[in-house]
Design a protein around this motif. Sequence first.
Motif, mmCIF file in Angstrom:
data_model
loop_
_atom_site.group_PDB
_atom_site.id
_atom_site.type_symbol
_atom_site.label_atom_id
_atom_site.label_comp_id
_atom_site.label_asym_id
_atom_site.label_seq_id
_atom_site.Cartn_x
_atom_site.Cartn_y
_atom_site.Cartn_z
ATOM 1 N N HIS A 33 0.849 -1.135 -0.013
ATOM 2 C CA HIS A 33 -0.204 0.101 -0.128
ATOM 3 C C HIS A 33 0.766 1.366 -0.007
ATOM 4 O O HIS A 33 0.457 2.034 -0.729
ATOM 5 N N THR A 34 1.840 1.424 0.706
ATOM 6 C CA THR A 34 2.797 2.591 0.811
ATOM 7 C C THR A 34 3.428 2.818 -0.599
ATOM 8 O O THR A 34 3.555 3.913 -0.847
ATOM 9 N N PRO A 35 4.156 1.709 -0.868
ATOM 10 C CA PRO A 35 4.719 2.039 -2.332
ATOM 11 C C PRO A 35 3.817 2.670 -3.480
ATOM 12 O O PRO A 35 4.188 3.388 -4.263
ATOM 13 N N LEU A 36 2.582 1.891 -3.400
ATOM 14 C CA LEU A 36 1.506 2.740 -4.341
ATOM 15 C C LEU A 36 1.125 3.893 -4.078
ATOM 16 O O LEU A 36 0.228 4.299 -4.890
ATOM 17 N N MET A 37 1.241 4.504 -3.058
ATOM 18 C CA MET A 37 0.768 5.662 -2.671
ATOM 19 C C MET A 37 1.296 6.910 -3.607
ATOM 20 O O MET A 37 0.409 7.778 -3.951
ATOM 21 N N SER A 38 2.347 6.613 -4.341
ATOM 22 C CA SER A 38 2.892 7.864 -5.194
ATOM 23 C C SER A 38 2.055 7.722 -6.399
ATOM 24 O O SER A 38 1.907 8.693 -7.040
ATOM 25 N N GLY A 39 1.790 6.431 -6.805
ATOM 26 C CA GLY A 39 0.773 6.289 -7.992
ATOM 27 C C GLY A 39 -0.423 6.997 -7.639
ATOM 28 O O GLY A 39 -1.174 7.390 -8.579
ATOM 29 N N ALA A 40 -0.829 6.813 -6.352
ATOM 30 C CA ALA A 40 -2.302 7.207 -6.057
ATOM 31 C C ALA A 40 -2.304 8.624 -6.056
ATOM 32 O O ALA A 40 -3.267 9.555 -6.521
ATOM 33 N N ASN A 41 -1.116 9.210 -5.441
ATOM 34 C CA ASN A 41 -1.027 11.105 -5.653
ATOM 35 C C ASN A 41 -1.030 11.138 -7.055
ATOM 36 O O ASN A 41 -1.567 12.310 -7.182
ATOM 37 N N ALA A 42 -0.676 10.559 -8.103
ATOM 38 C CA ALA A 42 -0.618 10.898 -9.462
ATOM 39 C C ALA A 42 -1.953 10.900 -9.913
ATOM 40 O O ALA A 42 -2.496 11.921 -10.648
ATOM 41 N N ILE A 43 -2.728 9.804 -9.628
ATOM 42 C CA ILE A 43 -3.866 9.564 -10.075
ATOM 43 C C ILE A 43 -5.122 10.809 -9.359
ATOM 44 O O ILE A 43 -5.831 11.396 -10.008
ATOM 45 N N SER A 44 -4.456 11.194 -8.087
ATOM 46 C CA SER A 44 -5.477 12.148 -7.511
ATOM 47 C C SER A 44 -5.116 13.408 -8.235
ATOM 48 O O SER A 44 -6.090 14.220 -7.915
ATOM 49 N N GLY A 45 -3.765 13.601 -8.539
ATOM 50 C CA GLY A 45 -3.708 14.772 -9.181
ATOM 51 C C GLY A 45 -4.277 15.156 -10.309
ATOM 52 O O GLY A 45 -4.811 16.518 -10.694
ATOM 53 N N ILE A 46 -4.608 14.046 -11.289
ATOM 54 C CA ILE A 46 -5.388 14.185 -12.272
ATOM 55 C C ILE A 46 -6.895 14.346 -12.068
ATOM 56 O O ILE A 46 -7.627 15.255 -12.377
ATOM 57 N N THR A 47 -7.194 13.771 -10.678
ATOM 58 C CA THR A 47 -8.607 14.059 -10.224
ATOM 59 C C THR A 47 -8.935 15.408 -9.877
ATOM 60 O O THR A 47 -9.944 15.820 -10.159
ATOM 61 N N VAL A 48 -7.984 16.181 -9.167
ATOM 62 C CA VAL A 48 -7.940 17.571 -8.965
ATOM 63 C C VAL A 48 -8.190 18.366 -10.135
ATOM 64 O O VAL A 48 -9.149 19.277 -10.333
#
Length: 106
Positions: A33-48
């Motif tokens: 879960h923690t290593p995937l957080m950077s990918g989730a941040n990128a996806i959330s940036g697109i969501t923003v």
Amino acid sequence: MNDALSLNDALWVLLLGSLLGLELIGKVPPTLHTPLMSGANAISGITVLAALTLIIKAGSSGNGGLMTLGAVSLGFALFNVIGGFLVTDRMLAMFSRKPARQKEKR
């Protein structure tokens, strides 16, 4: 043909995206879960960016429901981005050397 996204369509996209995200994240082991957080941040940036676009489009068309949906999605995306950075910072702090430990080893 109407180019504006209706509230009904936007809610369906939100529902299906939420279910897909839940299914995908539910299959990931807790150690990843923690290593995937950077990918989730990128996806959330697109969501923003998508939420900001929705707010702008809804504001120009005067659709209050879509503007509310955009504001809620913007809030959730920002919460996820900030939380991701905090978790990543905490994870990196676990791997940094403490100054007291460095003096003891010398």
